[in-house]
Design a protein around this motif. Structure first.
Motif, PDB file in Angstrom:
ATOM      1  N   PRO A  22     -49.495  32.910  11.010  1.00  0.00           N
ATOM      2  CA  PRO A  22     -48.130  32.951  10.464  1.00  0.00           C
ATOM      3  C   PRO A  22     -48.116  32.687   8.957  1.00  0.00           C
ATOM      4  O   PRO A  22     -48.903  31.891   8.446  1.00  0.00           O
ATOM      5  N   VAL A  23     -47.221  33.367   8.251  1.00  0.00           N
ATOM      6  CA  VAL A  23     -46.974  33.040   6.853  1.00  0.00           C
ATOM      7  C   VAL A  23     -46.260  31.686   6.821  1.00  0.00           C
ATOM      8  O   VAL A  23     -45.205  31.526   7.446  1.00  0.00           O
ATOM      9  N   PRO A  24     -46.797  30.683   6.156  1.00  0.00           N
ATOM     10  CA  PRO A  24     -46.210  29.338   6.218  1.00  0.00           C
ATOM     11  C   PRO A  24     -44.923  29.214   5.401  1.00  0.00           C
ATOM     12  O   PRO A  24     -44.649  30.020   4.510  1.00  0.00           O
ATOM     13  N   THR A  25     -44.179  28.193   5.726  1.00  0.00           N
ATOM     14  CA  THR A  25     -42.953  27.862   5.005  1.00  0.00           C
ATOM     15  C   THR A  25     -43.154  26.530   4.299  1.00  0.00           C
ATOM     16  O   THR A  25     -43.593  25.563   4.934  1.00  0.00           O
ATOM     17  N   PRO A  26     -42.854  26.435   3.005  1.00  0.00           N
ATOM     18  CA  PRO A  26     -43.097  25.174   2.289  1.00  0.00           C
ATOM     19  C   PRO A  26     -42.169  24.064   2.750  1.00  0.00           C
ATOM     20  O   PRO A  26     -40.957  24.260   2.919  1.00  0.00           O
ATOM     21  N   GLY A  27     -42.767  22.880   2.962  1.00  0.00           N
ATOM     22  CA  GLY A  27     -42.001  21.689   3.283  1.00  0.00           C
ATOM     23  C   GLY A  27     -41.714  20.890   2.035  1.00  0.00           C
ATOM     24  O   GLY A  27     -41.878  21.379   0.902  1.00  0.00           O
ATOM     25  N   HIS A  28     -41.328  19.650   2.225  1.00  0.00           N
ATOM     26  CA  HIS A  28     -40.978  18.794   1.088  1.00  0.00           C
ATOM     27  C   HIS A  28     -42.178  18.619   0.161  1.00  0.00           C
ATOM     28  O   HIS A  28     -43.281  18.282   0.604  1.00  0.00           O
ATOM     29  N   GLY A  29     -41.973  18.887  -1.121  1.00  0.00           N
ATOM     30  CA  GLY A  29     -43.031  18.712  -2.116  1.00  0.00           C
ATOM     31  C   GLY A  29     -44.055  19.825  -2.138  1.00  0.00           C
ATOM     32  O   GLY A  29     -45.048  19.722  -2.858  1.00  0.00           O
ATOM     33  N   GLN A  30     -43.833  20.891  -1.376  1.00  0.00           N
ATOM     34  CA  GLN A  30     -44.822  21.964  -1.278  1.00  0.00           C
ATOM     35  C   GLN A  30     -44.307  23.257  -1.920  1.00  0.00           C
ATOM     36  O   GLN A  30     -43.099  23.449  -2.094  1.00  0.00           O
ATOM     37  N   VAL A  31     -45.263  24.137  -2.226  1.00  0.00           N
ATOM     38  CA  VAL A  31     -44.927  25.478  -2.708  1.00  0.00           C
ATOM     39  C   VAL A  31     -45.717  26.500  -1.899  1.00  0.00           C
ATOM     40  O   VAL A  31     -46.803  26.203  -1.381  1.00  0.00           O
ATOM     41  N   PRO A  69     -58.567  28.553  -5.145  1.00  0.00           N
ATOM     42  CA  PRO A  69     -57.523  29.570  -5.238  1.00  0.00           C
ATOM     43  C   PRO A  69     -56.673  29.472  -6.504  1.00  0.00           C
ATOM     44  O   PRO A  69     -56.530  28.414  -7.116  1.00  0.00           O
ATOM     45  N   ALA A  70     -56.094  30.606  -6.841  1.00  0.00           N
ATOM     46  CA  ALA A  70     -55.060  30.664  -7.869  1.00  0.00           C
ATOM     47  C   ALA A  70     -54.043  31.700  -7.433  1.00  0.00           C
ATOM     48  O   ALA A  70     -54.388  32.693  -6.782  1.00  0.00           O
ATOM     49  N   GLY A  71     -52.786  31.453  -7.752  1.00  0.00           N
ATOM     50  CA  GLY A  71     -51.765  32.383  -7.309  1.00  0.00           C
ATOM     51  C   GLY A  71     -50.430  32.167  -7.973  1.00  0.00           C
ATOM     52  O   GLY A  71     -50.275  31.335  -8.884  1.00  0.00           O
ATOM     53  N   GLU A  72     -49.465  32.918  -7.479  1.00  0.00           N
ATOM     54  CA  GLU A  72     -48.104  32.900  -8.014  1.00  0.00           C
ATOM     55  C   GLU A  72     -47.177  32.192  -7.035  1.00  0.00           C
ATOM     56  O   GLU A  72     -47.197  32.479  -5.839  1.00  0.00           O
ATOM     57  N   VAL A  73     -46.375  31.286  -7.533  1.00  0.00           N
ATOM     58  CA  VAL A  73     -45.411  30.589  -6.693  1.00  0.00           C
ATOM     59  C   VAL A  73     -44.315  31.570  -6.274  1.00  0.00           C
ATOM     60  O   VAL A  73     -43.653  32.174  -7.130  1.00  0.00           O
ATOM     61  N   VAL A  74     -44.132  31.735  -4.957  1.00  0.00           N
ATOM     62  CA  VAL A  74     -43.100  32.644  -4.459  1.00  0.00           C
ATOM     63  C   VAL A  74     -41.976  31.912  -3.746  1.00  0.00           C
ATOM     64  O   VAL A  74     -40.919  32.477  -3.488  1.00  0.00           O
ATOM     65  N   SER A  75     -42.200  30.631  -3.414  1.00  0.00           N
ATOM     66  CA  SER A  75     -41.156  29.839  -2.761  1.00  0.00           C
ATOM     67  C   SER A  75     -41.465  28.373  -2.977  1.00  0.00           C
ATOM     68  O   SER A  75     -42.628  27.968  -2.999  1.00  0.00           O
ATOM     69  N   VAL A  76     -40.415  27.564  -3.170  1.00  0.00           N
ATOM     70  CA  VAL A  76     -40.603  26.126  -3.359  1.00  0.00           C
ATOM     71  C   VAL A  76     -39.839  25.366  -2.289  1.00  0.00           C
ATOM     72  O   VAL A  76     -38.758  25.776  -1.857  1.00  0.00           O
ATOM     73  N   GLY A  77     -40.426  24.268  -1.843  1.00  0.00           N
ATOM     74  CA  GLY A  77     -39.796  23.436  -0.843  1.00  0.00           C
ATOM     75  C   GLY A  77     -38.877  22.407  -1.461  1.00  0.00           C
ATOM     76  O   GLY A  77     -38.814  22.253  -2.688  1.00  0.00           O
ATOM     77  N   VAL A  89     -50.440  29.425 -11.158  1.00  0.00           N
ATOM     78  CA  VAL A  89     -51.128  28.143 -11.015  1.00  0.00           C
ATOM     79  C   VAL A  89     -52.526  28.313 -10.426  1.00  0.00           C
ATOM     80  O   VAL A  89     -52.805  29.274  -9.707  1.00  0.00           O
ATOM     81  N   ALA A  90     -53.385  27.371 -10.749  1.00  0.00           N
ATOM     82  CA  ALA A  90     -54.623  27.135 -10.009  1.00  0.00           C
ATOM     83  C   ALA A  90     -54.378  25.911  -9.142  1.00  0.00           C
ATOM     84  O   ALA A  90     -53.562  25.050  -9.474  1.00  0.00           O
ATOM     85  N   VAL A  91     -55.100  25.825  -8.037  1.00  0.00           N
ATOM     86  CA  VAL A  91     -54.897  24.716  -7.105  1.00  0.00           C
ATOM     87  C   VAL A  91     -56.111  23.792  -7.134  1.00  0.00           C
ATOM     88  O   VAL A  91     -57.236  24.218  -6.852  1.00  0.00           O
ATOM     89  N   TYR A  92     -55.872  22.535  -7.506  1.00  0.00           N
ATOM     90  CA  TYR A  92     -56.911  21.500  -7.377  1.00  0.00           C
ATOM     91  C   TYR A  92     -57.205  21.374  -5.883  1.00  0.00           C
ATOM     92  O   TYR A  92     -56.304  21.187  -5.072  1.00  0.00           O
ATOM     93  N   ALA A 133     -49.410  24.904  -0.750  1.00  0.00           N
ATOM     94  CA  ALA A 133     -50.056  23.887  -1.584  1.00  0.00           C
ATOM     95  C   ALA A 133     -49.040  22.805  -1.915  1.00  0.00           C
ATOM     96  O   ALA A 133     -47.833  23.069  -2.017  1.00  0.00           O
ATOM     97  N   GLU A 134     -49.537  21.584  -2.061  1.00  0.00           N
ATOM     98  CA  GLU A 134     -48.693  20.523  -2.567  1.00  0.00           C
ATOM     99  C   GLU A 134     -48.432  20.801  -4.050  1.00  0.00           C
ATOM    100  O   GLU A 134     -49.355  21.147  -4.791  1.00  0.00           O
ATOM    101  N   ALA A 135     -47.191  20.655  -4.470  1.00  0.00           N
ATOM    102  CA  ALA A 135     -46.865  20.908  -5.877  1.00  0.00           C
ATOM    103  C   ALA A 135     -47.709  20.053  -6.808  1.00  0.00           C
ATOM    104  O   ALA A 135     -48.112  20.502  -7.888  1.00  0.00           O
TER     105      ALA A 135
END
Length: 347
Positions: A22-31, A69-77, A89-92, A133-135
């Motif tokens: 499934p394509v995930p949905t961002p929760g609190h503090g996530q993107v 990974p690196a990518g584009e933010v498409v949705s924010v929680g 962004v790049a992801v630590y 990812a966590e923001a």
């Protein structure tokens, strides 16, 4: 109906498996990120791809692979204020508890909480069309850097930069890099930006030494072997001011220590293997400083990407193979052959 996407998994046995998830949905503090690039790390090969060797922080939990990974933010929680849709962004690649002393310093790699989870190891990583990812784990990329640059920084260049900062090489120093794979090449390119006067690499692969010279990561290459140490000591009149082991092998580490001159600095980066030394002649009598350096911190990673824009250095120059997600199995085979530069999976 829930949207699905393709994810690449690493079941061991030098295999890559694809599954619909499934394509995930961002929760609190996530993107939610649309993944644009996800590179392959030597640690993935060593502890996951060939066979599942890891325990504790390195235990693979059957998740989507890819911790660079690196990518584009498409949705924010909910609760995310630091990032907006469209951010690059790049992801630590370690998500820690966020509250321990190490996490508060930005070194989530050293978090010992049960809540610690590495992308691509214990939580889904970048070998998919989207990832959560966590923001707080995201580092914004300057406009100068590409997504592939960002993926290269997420672990490899970040690891090399942290290690260099530990031993602080400058124009006064000659630097020996043992192991000229992707991390070793990253170290050489960054050390040149820091003004190091001479860069020499050692590797078991002539192909990798030649590639490192072509890219400008080293000035000279020396094949590993019994005659390597005498040659290095003779060429430097007693050794290097600074050395770095990126090989992770016992022989490589020993060489890095013994090729350092008196009052020199040596940093150990490569994972695995053992370190066997004669304490008095190798370390004490040499007045040698030896440090271990494990990945980097979120703040140091941000410092790195900002400096890369200043230095006009694109990390993606070390990438010698670019593959679509559907060809991830071929990407891993090339990376595992050990003769190439960095291998990337790009969208």
């Amino acid at each position: 109906m829930t949207a699905t996407m393709t994810g690449a998994f690493l079941p061991g046995g030098s295999r890559v498996e694809f599954k619909q998830v499934p394509v995930p949905t961002p929760g609190h503090g996530q993107v939610l990120l649309r993944v644009r690039a996800s590179t392959i790390c030597g640690s993935d090969l060593r502890a996951i791809y060939r066979e599942h060797l890891g325990h504790g922080p390195e235990a693979y939990q059957g998740v989507v692979g890819g911790h660079e990974p690196a990518g584009e933010v498409v949705s924010v929680g909910p609760g995310v204020e630091s990032l907006q849709v469209g951010a690059r962004v790049a992801v630590y690649h370690i998500s820690g508890c966020g509250t321990c002393a190490d996490c508060r310093m930005g070194y989530q790699i050293s978090c010992t909480s049960p809540a610690r989870a590495a992308y691509g190891w214990q939580r889904d990583g970048g070998h998919a069309e989207f990832m959560l990812a966590e923001a707080r784990d995201c580092v914004v990329l300057p406009d100068f850097l590409t997504y592939l640059d960002g993926a290269c920084c997420a672990c490899g260049f970040g690891t090399a930069y942290e290690a260099l900062c530990r031993i602080a090489p400058s124009g006064r120093d000659r630097l020996l890099i043992v192991g000229t794979g992707p991390v070793g090449m990253a170290a050489g390119l960054l050390a040149r930006c820091l003004g190091v006067s001479r860069l020499v690499g050692v590797d078991t692969s002539q192909e990798r030494l030649d590639l490192a010279v072509r890219l400008g990561a080293i000035d000279d290459g020396v094949l590993a072997g019994d005659d390597a140490l005498p040659a290095l000591l003779a060429a430097t009149d007693g050794g290097f001011e600074a050395t770095m082991d990126c090989s992770g092998s016992a022989a490589g580490r020993t060489l890095a220590v013994r090729a350092a001159r008196r009052y020199g600095r040596c940093v150990l980066v490569g994972e695995g293997g053992r370190l066997e030394l004669d304490a008095s002649p190798d370390v004490i009598h040499q007045q040698l400083r030896i440090e271990g350096s494990w990945v980097t911190s979120t703040w140091r990673l941000q410092e790195l990407v900002d400096n890369l824009a200043r230095w006009q250095l694109h990390p993606e120059i070390v990438v010698t193979g670019r593959y679509a997600l559907a060809d991830a199995a071929a990407a891993y085979r090339e990376a595992d052959a050990g003769a190439s530069g960095k291998i990337g999976i790009v969208a």
